[in-house]
Scaffold this motif. Structure first.
Motif, PDB file in Angstrom:
ATOM      1  N   UNK A 305       0.821  -1.209   0.000  1.00  0.00           N
ATOM      2  CA  UNK A 305       0.000   0.000   0.000  1.00  0.00           C
ATOM      3  C   UNK A 305       0.857   1.262   0.000  1.00  0.00           C
ATOM      4  N   UNK A 306       1.821   1.327   0.894  1.00  0.00           N
ATOM      5  CA  UNK A 306       2.623   2.536   1.061  1.00  0.00           C
ATOM      6  C   UNK A 306       3.930   2.494   0.291  1.00  0.00           C
ATOM      7  N   UNK A 307       4.386   1.311  -0.071  1.00  0.00           N
ATOM      8  CA  UNK A 307       5.685   1.173  -0.705  1.00  0.00           C
ATOM      9  C   UNK A 307       6.839   1.115   0.264  1.00  0.00           C
ATOM     10  N   UNK A 308       6.568   1.038   1.567  1.00  0.00           N
ATOM     11  CA  UNK A 308       7.632   0.989   2.566  1.00  0.00           C
ATOM     12  C   UNK A 308       8.408  -0.318   2.454  1.00  0.00           C
ATOM     13  N   UNK A 309       9.734  -0.215   2.461  1.00  0.00           N
ATOM     14  CA  UNK A 309      10.622  -1.368   2.422  1.00  0.00           C
ATOM     15  C   UNK A 309      11.461  -1.396   3.686  1.00  0.00           C
ATOM     16  N   UNK A 310      11.557  -2.556   4.312  1.00  0.00           N
ATOM     17  CA  UNK A 310      12.450  -2.766   5.447  1.00  0.00           C
ATOM     18  C   UNK A 310      13.641  -3.568   4.957  1.00  0.00           C
ATOM     19  N   UNK A 311      14.834  -3.042   5.179  1.00  0.00           N
ATOM     20  CA  UNK A 311      16.048  -3.525   4.518  1.00  0.00           C
ATOM     21  C   UNK A 311      17.109  -3.823   5.562  1.00  0.00           C
ATOM     22  N   UNK A 312      17.917  -4.844   5.295  1.00  0.00           N
ATOM     23  CA  UNK A 312      19.122  -5.073   6.084  1.00  0.00           C
ATOM     24  C   UNK A 312      20.315  -4.982   5.149  1.00  0.00           C
TER      25      UNK A 312
END
Length: 474
Positions: A305-312
């Protein structure tokens, strides 16, 4: 479709944002946050601008270890939210419950949070447990679990995944073959629909597709990885893509179940980079994360929905948890508040429904330390990590959000065989530009009128974030 770190350069250049400092504070000179762990239970710890984790909090609700209830604490419930759970799928790893019950297997949810499945067993000696699949129904007025045992127990390394119609896919390994079946309740018994087998020594189920009908599995080799559609196809398991390199991970980028992100290491070696696989265009593979040329950039979680990505990524010099926006050329940020000492922090669910507002999404995080596992809640715009004790019997890393910001944590213990603890996402209080601390920093008990209205430091927009030094307020 690339979430890269590009600012002030050519289309092929990449730059990494330095870790963002919290307003009014200096980054930890020792390179880590304060030591944390669930030493005690009670109210949420005082806000700390530097990201000191404090102690997780818990509410005195059924199924939760803790004292008196707190407005921001988890609340145990056997009923779903009135609006229905709309969620991000998550899987929780094994963890031994405190009441010496059965060791839970992976707890996997459908994308909408309606169903979940896990492998469980009756209490008994570790070598004598009879393992069987169990389906949880979470979208009704009362959550309940349905055991799905067959004529013989399952092996502990079997994997299960729920579908939107209530059936449960199970993967069994038999010698060098992977067997797939669909299980469903049939009155007092369990029905089984055999789907077929794949000649492969190792295979891992990916999170269920957002469409609720399909489940994919990944078989990784040294030189290439095979993506299989193991449920939802017309003729049983079928190979839909063969991707050069060794792939792992797996996160969905859209609601249709077409765009899949995988972490890939090229056949000749080198860093791990997340790539996007377009299942609607013959499994076309395109780069997804390009933070720095030699960095390992993995995608942990994505919100469609928001395009938020959680990345390491280790682009800042060592592995850090960061965030970015799908399709954006703004730099990836590495919040200092998510950098905790002696613990592992892993996101497992993102609040849905925040259209075009990635900075407003509440993110649920699993925090693992020497004292066990507990829950963190964080928003990119809030720049503060809230920590809470998990319900007793929680499968760490399992949970889903409603659109209105209520986190639901499934749990099972000696007192409750199927429960859901509810945690309302706490509000973030922006720090004062004078003190650098939140207005409720004395403990969260003072009324708002007790503090004069200060000037507020707003977060630095990503487009204005400096790349070679930590962002700080003047």
């Amino acid at each position: 479709m690339t979430a890269c770190a590009i600012e002030g350069g050519s289309a092929g250049a990449a730059a990494t944002a330095e870790p963002e400092a919290e307003s009014g504070t200096e980054p930890d000179p020792n390179g880590s946050g304060a030591e944390s762990g669930p030493e005690g239970y009670g109210a949420e710890p005082e806000p700390e601008g530097s990201g000191d984790p404090g102690k997780p909090a818990a509410a005195g609700a059924p199924g939760l270890p803790g004292s008196a209830a707190d407005e921001d604490g988890p609340k145990a419930s056997s009923a779903a939210d009135e609006d229905g759970p709309e969620a991000s799928s998550a899987a929780g790893g094994p963890a031994a419950p405190a009441d010496h019950g059965p060791l839970p297997g992976d707890f996997t949810l459908t994308a909408d949070g309606a169903y979940a499945a896990r492998l469980t067993a009756a209490p008994g000696p570790p070598g004598e447990r009879a393992w069987y699949p169990e389906r949880w129904t979470l979208d009704g007025p009362e959550p309940y679990a349905v055991p799905l045992p067959l004529g013989q127990p399952e092996e502990p390394d079997a994997q299960v995944a729920p579908l939107a119609d209530g059936r449960v896919l199970i993967r069994r390994r038999m010698a060098d073959r992977q067997m797939f079946s669909l299980l469903y309740p049939t009155g007092p018994g369990t029905g089984e629909l055999l789907l077929g087998a794949v000649e492969c020594a190792e295979m891992t189920l990916l999170p269920p597709s957002p469409d609720g009908r399909c489940v994919y599995a990944l078989s990784a080799g040294e030189h290439h990885s095979s993506l299989w559609l193991v449920a939802g196809g017309a003729f049983g398991p079928e190979e839909v893509a063969r991707i050069p390199g060794r792939c792992s991970g797996g996160a969905w980028l859209d609601r249709a179940g077409r765009m899949l992100a995988l972490d890939r290491r090229a056949p000749g070696g080198g860093p791990v980079k997340a790539v996007a696989v377009d299942l609607g265009r013959g499994a076309e593979v395109t780069p997804l994360l390009q933070i720095a040329p030699g960095s390992d950039d993995r995608l942990l979680l994505a919100d469609a929905d928001s395009g938020l990505l959680l990345i390491r990524s280790d682009a800042p010099g060592h592995d850090r948890l960061g965030w970015g926006v799908l399709g954006s050329c703004l730099p990836v940020r590495f919040p200092e508040c998510l950098r905790l000492a002696n613990v592992a922090v892993t996101p497992f669910a993102v609040q849905p429904g925040q259209m075009l507002m990635p900075e407003s999404c509440a993110v649920a995080l699993r925090i693992d330390g020497a004292a066990g596992s507990w829950v963190g809640v964080w928003r990119p715009a809030g720049r503060r990590l809230h920590q809470f004790a998990a319900p007793l019997g929680w499968a760490p890393g399992a949970g889903y959000w409603s659109r209105d910001g209520v986190l639901r944590l499934p749990y099972a213990n000696g007192a409750t065989s199927c429960g859901v603890a509810m945690l309302a996402a706490p509000q973030d209080v922006e720090p004062s530009s004078v003190t650098g601390r939140s207005s409720d920093a004395e403990g969260g008990t003072q009324p708002s009128a007790a503090v004069s209205a200060p000037a507020v430091c707003k977060p630095v927009p990503l487009g204005q974030a400096p790349l070679h030094r930590a962002a700080r307020s003047d």
